[in-house]
Design a protein around this motif. Structure first.
Motif, PDB file in Angstrom:
ATOM      1  N   ASN A   1       0.826  -1.200   0.000  1.00 29.89           N
ATOM      2  CA  ASN A   1       0.000   0.000   0.000  1.00 29.89           C
ATOM      3  C   ASN A   1       0.862   1.252   0.000  1.00 29.89           C
ATOM      4  N   LEU A   2       0.598   2.143  -0.947  1.00 31.38           N
ATOM      5  CA  LEU A   2       1.344   3.384  -1.065  1.00 31.38           C
ATOM      6  C   LEU A   2       0.375   4.543  -1.257  1.00 31.38           C
ATOM      7  N   THR A   3       0.869   5.768  -1.047  1.00 30.13           N
ATOM      8  CA  THR A   3       0.020   6.941  -1.205  1.00 30.13           C
ATOM      9  C   THR A   3       0.755   8.058  -1.928  1.00 30.13           C
ATOM     10  N   ALA A   4      -0.035   9.005  -2.380  1.00 28.86           N
ATOM     11  CA  ALA A   4       0.462  10.289  -2.869  1.00 28.86           C
ATOM     12  C   ALA A   4      -0.494  11.345  -2.320  1.00 28.86           C
ATOM     13  N   TRP A   5       0.053  12.436  -1.804  1.00 31.18           N
ATOM     14  CA  TRP A   5      -0.775  13.478  -1.191  1.00 31.18           C
ATOM     15  C   TRP A   5      -0.464  14.824  -1.834  1.00 31.18           C
ATOM     16  N   TYR A   6      -1.522  15.601  -2.098  1.00 27.63           N
ATOM     17  CA  TYR A   6      -1.377  16.925  -2.692  1.00 27.63           C
ATOM     18  C   TYR A   6      -2.114  17.929  -1.805  1.00 27.63           C
ATOM     19  N   SER A   7      -1.416  18.978  -1.420  1.00 29.74           N
ATOM     20  CA  SER A   7      -2.003  19.945  -0.493  1.00 29.74           C
ATOM     21  C   SER A   7      -3.013  20.862  -1.165  1.00 29.74           C
ATOM     22  N   ALA A   8      -2.998  20.930  -2.492  1.00 26.09           N
ATOM     23  CA  ALA A   8      -3.958  21.765  -3.218  1.00 26.09           C
ATOM     24  C   ALA A   8      -4.510  20.994  -4.401  1.00 26.09           C
ATOM     25  N   PHE A   9      -5.835  20.927  -4.490  1.00 24.28           N
ATOM     26  CA  PHE A   9      -6.503  20.190  -5.562  1.00 24.28           C
ATOM     27  C   PHE A   9      -7.821  20.883  -5.891  1.00 24.28           C
ATOM     28  N   SER A  10      -8.067  21.104  -7.185  1.00 21.98           N
ATOM     29  CA  SER A  10      -9.342  21.658  -7.616  1.00 21.98           C
ATOM     30  C   SER A  10      -9.595  21.292  -9.073  1.00 21.98           C
ATOM     31  N   VAL A  11     -10.865  21.358  -9.459  1.00 23.66           N
ATOM     32  CA  VAL A  11     -11.284  21.081 -10.835  1.00 23.66           C
ATOM     33  C   VAL A  11     -12.152  22.236 -11.303  1.00 23.66           C
ATOM     34  N   ASP A  12     -11.816  22.799 -12.470  1.00 25.54           N
ATOM     35  CA  ASP A  12     -12.548  23.931 -13.025  1.00 25.54           C
ATOM     36  C   ASP A  12     -13.953  23.535 -13.470  1.00 25.54           C
ATOM     37  N   SER A  13     -14.717  24.494 -13.935  1.00 25.22           N
ATOM     38  CA  SER A  13     -16.077  24.271 -14.414  1.00 25.22           C
ATOM     39  C   SER A  13     -16.072  23.598 -15.786  1.00 25.22           C
ATOM     40  N   GLU A  14     -17.242  23.194 -16.240  1.00 29.88           N
ATOM     41  CA  GLU A  14     -17.357  22.573 -17.560  1.00 29.88           C
ATOM     42  C   GLU A  14     -16.946  23.539 -18.659  1.00 29.88           C
ATOM     43  N   CYS A  15     -17.247  24.823 -18.494  1.00 28.89           N
ATOM     44  CA  CYS A  15     -16.865  25.825 -19.493  1.00 28.89           C
ATOM     45  C   CYS A  15     -15.350  25.861 -19.693  1.00 28.89           C
ATOM     46  N   ASP A  16     -14.607  25.477 -18.670  1.00 24.30           N
ATOM     47  CA  ASP A  16     -13.146  25.444 -18.743  1.00 24.30           C
ATOM     48  C   ASP A  16     -12.619  24.017 -18.885  1.00 24.30           C
ATOM     49  N   GLY A  17     -13.508  23.125 -19.328  1.00 21.63           N
ATOM     50  CA  GLY A  17     -13.097  21.761 -19.619  1.00 21.63           C
ATOM     51  C   GLY A  17     -12.830  20.892 -18.413  1.00 21.63           C
ATOM     52  N   TYR A  18     -13.346  21.296 -17.255  1.00 19.44           N
ATOM     53  CA  TYR A  18     -13.079  20.585 -16.006  1.00 19.44           C
ATOM     54  C   TYR A  18     -11.569  20.366 -15.834  1.00 19.44           C
TER      55      TYR A  18
END
Length: 235
Positions: free
Chosen positions: A125-142
């Motif tokens: 078992n391994l992990t990867a962690w990101y302190s900042a994550f977001s997804v744009d709107s559909e207009c911006d292609g997610y």
């Protein structure tokens, strides 16, 4: 970072469903009730739209994680069109995709972190962690935005795709001349098909690099049995 095995997905399920005042995400549930168990809950990322059922991990690294991408056995077909990826599909107790619009709503104007949990056939078992994550709107292609990587053994498999729009076989928005969703056999954020995420299908020789759930760990041809991506807001 304290870890809990992905077998938490098989833990007894606890479901809540209220007619009104539904929580936005799993972390809101956790902040309200520190004794809440891991399981399936009903949340409303966008109060103006319908609610959705998700798996909440209430134990790993303090709890409050909302699982939006779950692959545990390859039993569910992820080769689907744009509209399906937008709305979501699967079952939160098994293989599951929360939906691009819901992921956008969870991370829109809210500081969020991402935890990726991986397990191979040898139960490593391994992990990867990101302190900042977001997804744009559909207009911006997610489009994907991810930064602040911390290695839990699996390597950084997402930063390479930072800023890339989401692609499906019927909506090609990747950075190559190929249609990476067709090449790999599922929708994702693709900058390059050779460094993308797929899922191994036994004895399937039609698709290139199937089984590459996390390029930095396993490369193109080795199977990762399970992968779970979870988001948690912190402001």
């Amino acid at each position: 970072m304290k870890l809990v095995s992905v077998i938490v997905l098989l833990a007894p399920l606890l479901t809540i469903c209220k007619a009104e005042d539904l929580p936005v995400d799993c972390n809101e549930i956790h902040r309200t009730d520190k004794s809440a168990l891991s399981g399936v809950y009903t949340i409303a990322p966008n109060a103006e739209r319908s609610s959705v059922r998700v798996f909440c991990d209430m134990h790993t690294d303090g709890g409050g994680w909302t699982a939006f991408h779950i692959r545990i056995d390859g039993s569910l077909n992820f080769y689907r069109p744009w509209d399906t990826y937008k709305k979501g599909f699967g079952n939160p107790t098994g293989e599951y995709w929360l939906g691009l619009e819901n992921i956008h709503q969870l991370t829109h104007n809210r500081q969020s972190e991402l935890l990726v949990f991986m397990a191979d056939t040898d139960r490593k078992n391994l992990t990867a962690w990101y302190s900042a994550f977001s997804v744009d709107s559909e207009c911006d292609g997610y489009a994907l935005h991810v930064s602040g990587f911390t290695d839990g053994g699996g390597g950084d498999g997402l930063s390479y795709h930072d800023g890339q729009k989401f692609s499906t076989y019927d909506k090609d928005q990747d950075a190559t001349k190929l249609n990476c969703a067709q090449v790999v056999g599922q929708g994702s954020w693709f900058k390059n098909c050779r460094r993308s995420a797929g899922y191994r299908i036994e004895n399937d020789e039609k698709l290139y690099a199937v089984g590459t759930e996390w390029f930095k760990w396993k490369g193109h041809i080795h199977d990762i049995k399970q992968i779970v991506m979870m988001v948690r807001s912190y402001k």
